[in-house]
Design a protein around this motif. Structure first.
Motif, PDB file in Angstrom:
ATOM      1  N   VAL A 149       0.805  -1.221   0.000  1.00  0.00           N
ATOM      2  CA  VAL A 149       0.000   0.000   0.000  1.00  0.00           C
ATOM      3  C   VAL A 149       0.839   1.273   0.000  1.00  0.00           C
ATOM      4  N   LYS A 171       2.669   4.546   1.133  1.00  0.00           N
ATOM      5  CA  LYS A 171       2.505   5.515   2.222  1.00  0.00           C
ATOM      6  C   LYS A 171       1.114   5.384   2.819  1.00  0.00           C
ATOM      7  N   PHE A 172       1.013   4.836   3.978  1.00  0.00           N
ATOM      8  CA  PHE A 172      -0.326   4.556   4.478  1.00  0.00           C
ATOM      9  C   PHE A 172      -0.510   4.764   5.984  1.00  0.00           C
ATOM     10  N   VAL A 173       0.576   5.128   6.687  1.00  0.00           N
ATOM     11  CA  VAL A 173       0.406   5.345   8.123  1.00  0.00           C
ATOM     12  C   VAL A 173       0.059   6.810   8.313  1.00  0.00           C
ATOM     13  N   TYR A 174      -1.132   7.040   8.807  1.00  0.00           N
ATOM     14  CA  TYR A 174      -1.619   8.410   8.837  1.00  0.00           C
ATOM     15  C   TYR A 174      -1.266   9.172  10.113  1.00  0.00           C
ATOM     16  N   ALA A 205      -4.089   5.182  -1.287  1.00  0.00           N
ATOM     17  CA  ALA A 205      -3.971   5.749   0.054  1.00  0.00           C
ATOM     18  C   ALA A 205      -4.788   7.041   0.135  1.00  0.00           C
ATOM     19  N   PHE A 264      -6.427  -2.295   0.278  1.00  0.00           N
ATOM     20  CA  PHE A 264      -6.489  -0.918   0.753  1.00  0.00           C
ATOM     21  C   PHE A 264      -7.644  -0.719   1.722  1.00  0.00           C
ATOM     22  N   GLN A 311      -6.781   0.916  10.413  1.00  0.00           N
ATOM     23  CA  GLN A 311      -6.410   2.235  10.951  1.00  0.00           C
ATOM     24  C   GLN A 311      -7.523   2.752  11.866  1.00  0.00           C
TER      25      GLN A 311
END
Lengths: 149, 464
Positions: free
Chosen positions: A65, A67-70, B104, B144, B151
């Motif tokens: 994925v 860049k996915f750590v927000y 993303a 995704f 998250q």
């Protein structure tokens, strides 16, 4: 030139049963990024590196994925760090280890390092016991020895 | 372990030999019986030995050539190279979107819902999962979606399983909406001559009805976890922190990648009109659009061109498809398929609704344990043969598409999206969904959605 002429002979190895945190302390103290792992019979059974710790902490899908750590401190990663405390080296080490024997030519070792993208290779005997280790810098020092005196 | 593998192999050989013998005894000649046995071996090979399925495809096809069940020229003709090239082109474009951070950015929109509630989150996960699967493919979409679900569930310290199952079920439903959602979509389009417009006008609305029905059902099914999430949202506060911290701005690279993908979709959407305008063969633009834009991508990102082709294109899977299509072509070439077509048409001679139902339910049940491409490949020549005996086949193509995709919801191994999502769940959260835990909700959603499709297909084609 053969690898036995340049390999480091007194190799520090990590037992597979010690905790990841303890193993990381050893890496930090020695200021290196990875060490061979041995079983109860002192035979090579894996390779433990800082990369393995990072891979355990980060989500497994991170490469897919991108860049996915927000958030700054994601709770998922904090939870994984907590889990890490209870893990042993054998749980996260890389089990497929590329090894060479002491009669391997230096250029062959250099080739393996480049093609397999590895920094250090354990040198083992016929019983699969670690008798030495060779890092990328050792190979380079040997190849460039006439020019870096 | 080795013993188990050996037993499976013996079982496979036994089944294949018995079926081969039975079909030969019932009137098929040697080559016809051989083509049936080899195709069955590939199906069973993909069921019992998933990791070795390509070996079965290689071996089986070689045997067919060796015993002259098909010649090289016809094997290549039946291998549906156009489908393989379409999929390869799309995989390169998806590779570009992944690299540019498009997914993303897209999934981030879900997390940015203002005044978040469990209901809002649940609906947006379902709809995004379905639409994303429509636009790209189910496997890319689910990775995704799962990442986004983790998250948000991590943030609110809640169990991700209900949201993950909802997302997977919606993904499989959504994959029926367009040609792009599932490899069987493009396969059916290429073989039937159905266009993207046909999918948008006929399959997409049916998909929406199924999705809405599934959302209501899932909403009721997971009402307790949703209540819990609402309480957590009140306790921890809304996702204001997400809103502040999320920062993946659509940069120039992302905007241009999106433009290229948008242009591809535009040409795919208008392919039928363009083909008429340019006097081209049916589906020519549909099949070449991804190739043309993949070519642009490889020129634009020339440094990554090899990476796109070597890593993003799943050659292992595509090669398997190629040989499988060739084997299915052998069934038609030898005339073995006519035998089954005659039997089926005799069985359903007076009841067309029942024939639609049979294809719909059989493909659904089959794809609940088999790869749906394998299953659809087996059905394709049968449905094509119905045309030659005067049966209206368009509803049958839709029945096959919906059965093949919706059946994937029945079990936890029903589709690649299920397997991928559950794999990530196990790896990341050390959580396992039990077979029956999935089956309970999977079977209800599947029965409901398949019934909806069946009724719509019958009602729609009875008025024609």
């Amino acid at each position: 030139m053969k690898i036995k002429e340049i390999m480091i002979r007194n190799v520090k190895s990590i037992p597979a049963n010690i905790s990841v945190i303890e193993a990381f302390k050893i890496l930090a103290e020695m200021q290196i990024s990875g060490l061979p792992v041995i079983d109860e019979n002192e035979k090579l059974c894996g390779m433990f590196t800082e990369k393995d710790i990072l891979k355990t902490i980060l989500p497994s899908y991170i490469e897919t994925v991108g860049k996915f750590v927000y958030v700054e401190n994601p709770k998922g990663i904090s939870a994984k760090i907590l889990e890490l405390i209870n893990l042993k080296v054998k749980d996260i080490m890389r089990k497929e280890v590329v090894t060479v024997d002491e009669d391997t030519a230096i250029c062959e070792v250099a080739r393996i390092m480049i093609t397999q993208k590895i920094r250090r290779i354990p040198v083992v005997n016929k019983e699969n016991k670690v008798i030495g280790i060779v890092a990328r810098q050792d190979v380079l020092r040997a190849l460039l020895k006439d020019y870096i005196k | 372990m080795k013993k188990r593998l050996l037993l499976k192999l013996i079982g496979l050989l036994l089944i294949v030999s018995v079926v081969g013998y039975l079909v030969k005894s019932s009137g098929l000649n040697f080559r016809q019986a051989l083509s049936v046995s080899i195709f069955l071996a590939s199906i069973l090979g993909s069921l019992f030995f998933w990791d070795f399925r390509l070996s079965f495809a290689f071996l089986g096809t070689s045997i067919l050539l060796l015993f002259r069940a098909i010649d090289l020229e016809n094997l290549i003709k039946s291998a549906s190279l156009e489908v393989i090239l379409f999929l390869a082109g799309m995989m390169i474009l998806i590779g570009l979107l992944k690299q540019s951070g498009f997914f993303a950015w897209l999934v981030m929109l879900i997390l940015r819902i203002k005044k978040l509630t469990a209901k809002k989150l649940f609906i947006s996960i379902s709809i995004t999962s379905a639409l994303l699967a429509c636009a790209v493919d189910e496997v890319t979409s689910i990775i995704f979606m799962v990442a986004a679900i983790f998250q948000i569930c991590d943030f609110f310290e809640t169990n991700p399983i209900p949201f993950l199952i909802t997302s997977v079920l919606s993904t499989n439903i959504g994959s029926t909406g367009t040609v792009l959602g599932n490899p069987i979509g493009i396969l059916i389009a290429a073989k039937s001559g159905l266009t993207f417009e046909d999918f948008i006008l006929q399959a997409f609305p049916i998909m929406l009805v199924c999705l809405i029905a599934a959302i209501f059902l899932l909403f009721f099914w997971y009402r307790k976890p949703l209540q819990n999430l609402d309480e957590k949202i009140k306790e921890i506060g809304s996702n204001e922190i997400f809103l502040k911290l999320i920062s993946v701005p659509p940069d120039k690279n992302l905007r241009f990648s999106f433009f290229i993908f948008g242009l591809t979709l535009f040409f795919i959407a208008l392919h039928h009109r363009l083909e008429i305008l340019l006097n081209l063969e049916v589906n020519t633009i549909l099949l070449i659009a991804p190739l043309i834009f993949a070519a642009f991508v490889m020129l634009w990102k020339y440094k990554y061109a090899r990476e796109f082709v070597e890593h993003d294109v799943e050659w292992w899977t595509l090669l398997f498809f190629l040989f499988l299509f060739g084997q299915a072509g052998t069934l038609q070439y030898t005339g073995a398929i006519d035998f089954f077509t005659k039997k089926l048409s005799f069985l359903f001679r007076n009841n067309y609704s029942l024939l639609i139902g049979a294809i719909l339910w059989l493909s659904a049940i089959g794809s609940s344990c088999l790869d749906n491409v394998v299953l659809v490949t087996a059905f394709l020549p049968i449905i094509k043969s119905f045309e030659s005996i005067g049966i209206l086949i368009r509803p049958l193509w839709w029945a096959l598409l919906f059965g093949g995709c919706l059946g994937g919801n029945i079990t936890l191994v029903g589709s690649t999206a299920n397997i991928v999502a559950l794999g990530i769940l196990e790896k990341e959260k050390k959580l396992k969904i039990k077979f029956f835990e999935w089956l309970k909700i999977g079977i209800i959603v599947s029965i409901l959605t398949i019934l909806i499709v069946w009724i719509i297909l019958i009602l729609f084609w009875k008025t024609k």
